[in-house]
Design an enzyme around this catalytic site. Sequence first.
Site, PDB file in Angstrom:
ATOM      1  N   SER A  19     -32.896  32.149  18.190  1.00 17.37           N
ATOM      2  CA  SER A  19     -32.084  30.936  18.050  1.00 17.37           C
ATOM      3  C   SER A  19     -32.712  29.930  17.082  1.00 17.37           C
ATOM      4  CB  SER A  19     -31.856  30.296  19.424  1.00 17.37           C
ATOM      5  OG  SER A  19     -33.090  30.031  20.059  1.00 17.37           O
ATOM      6  N   ARG A  39     -35.914  42.849  13.238  1.00 15.33           N
ATOM      7  CA  ARG A  39     -36.408  44.193  13.567  1.00 15.33           C
ATOM      8  C   ARG A  39     -35.274  45.185  13.779  1.00 15.33           C
ATOM      9  NH1 ARG A  39     -41.214  43.904  18.033  1.00 15.33           N
ATOM     10  NH2 ARG A  39     -42.864  43.074  16.734  1.00 15.33           N
ATOM     11  N   GLY A 153     -41.804  19.891  16.459  1.00 17.99           N
ATOM     12  CA  GLY A 153     -41.088  18.650  16.708  1.00 17.99           C
ATOM     13  C   GLY A 153     -39.987  18.879  17.720  1.00 17.99           C
ATOM     14  N   LYS A 208     -46.845  20.856  25.403  1.00 16.82           N
ATOM     15  CA  LYS A 208     -45.728  20.126  26.036  1.00 16.82           C
ATOM     16  C   LYS A 208     -44.836  21.083  26.829  1.00 16.82           C
ATOM     17  CE  LYS A 208     -42.552  21.711  23.167  1.00 16.82           C
ATOM     18  NZ  LYS A 208     -41.361  22.466  23.488  1.00 16.82           N
ATOM     19  N   ASN A 273     -38.062  26.271  28.729  1.00 15.56           N
ATOM     20  CA  ASN A 273     -39.124  25.939  29.683  1.00 15.56           C
ATOM     21  C   ASN A 273     -38.595  25.060  30.814  1.00 15.56           C
ATOM     22  OD1 ASN A 273     -41.684  27.122  28.371  1.00 15.56           O
ATOM     23  ND2 ASN A 273     -40.670  26.067  26.689  1.00 15.56           N
TER      24      ASN A 273
END
Length: 352
Positions: A19, A39, A153, A208, A273
């Site tokens: 993405s 790939r 960022g 983070k 996450n």
Amino acid sequence: MTLKSSSKEKSVGVVGMGSFGTAIANILAEKSKVIAFARRAEVVDEINHEHKVDGLAINPIIKGTQDPQYLCENCDTIFFMVPSAAFQEVIRSFSPYLYPYHLVIHGTKGLCLNLPEGQKLSQIQTISRENILTMSEVILKETVAIRVGCLAGPNLAKELYAGQPAATVVASKYNEVILEGQRLLRTDKFQVYGNSDIVGVELSGVLKNIIAIAAGALAGMGLGENAKGLLISRGMVELVYLGNALGGSVKSFIGLAGIGDLVATCNSTLSRNYTVGYRLAKGEKLEEIQASMEEVAEGINTIRLMKAFVEGRGMRAPITENLYKVLFEDLKIEDALQYLMKYPFSVDVDFL
């Protein structure tokens, strides 16, 4: 014809069409011809014949290939957008075709384990800084490329793909890498800053992700904005301590790649996450969450590495340590949160 004008006519390479890689390839294609490496043959066919990746439309100027040599010969600047688990292997496959004249910029927010041959993390208790490689260090170790940079960022891929306003940081020890990254990427909706502290910027993007998992868990438990404010601010302190111990500068952690990315990722359901933390809090097991996710949540591996690193240095990193117990030792999220609430912090900020 000057060398500079001929190089401008060259394509720009993008390795990895997940993405984030797809979003960056689209941004690059606004100004440049782009050669994209994937790939799988079916992805390359989809790029070349349908101008799509996994059904999403992409700029028709983007050309797909499965051939590392072809990409390296036709591109002076190459963006590697590969998950950290596959990063070293992919870099090794490109290594024979990379030369010192190439500019290599990666967008991977992860770390690589550097252990003696045959040794695994599960076999050792602690690790030191020498056992941890950032992605730029992997590139320098595995190739003859010299001018290396990274991209970091608050860059949630779905928002970039949709053309929503955003900014990023290109970090490198080499000013020409920063300037070329800015020239290629900057658009009316995408601002590009520079930073010479590449390790600090890489670590910001990596660390983070730990706090983002915790933020998702808070949301999954239905806790409010006060709790999230507490987590993000304490998480920022932990990020700075871990980052300093690994060789990064405080300035990078309080910039766009640090606090900017932290705030975006801790507030977004688009973040992988954050999603892991949210689903853990809803009672799902880590194995089933990972099995159902299309792309890697880098924070899981980062927590494992940082837990071993912290123990080796005798440091305390309460958010990281408690998340490790939640992910790998069956500690309940509720108990981890209770521990963090009672953790004896007496000073708010003591690193400035």
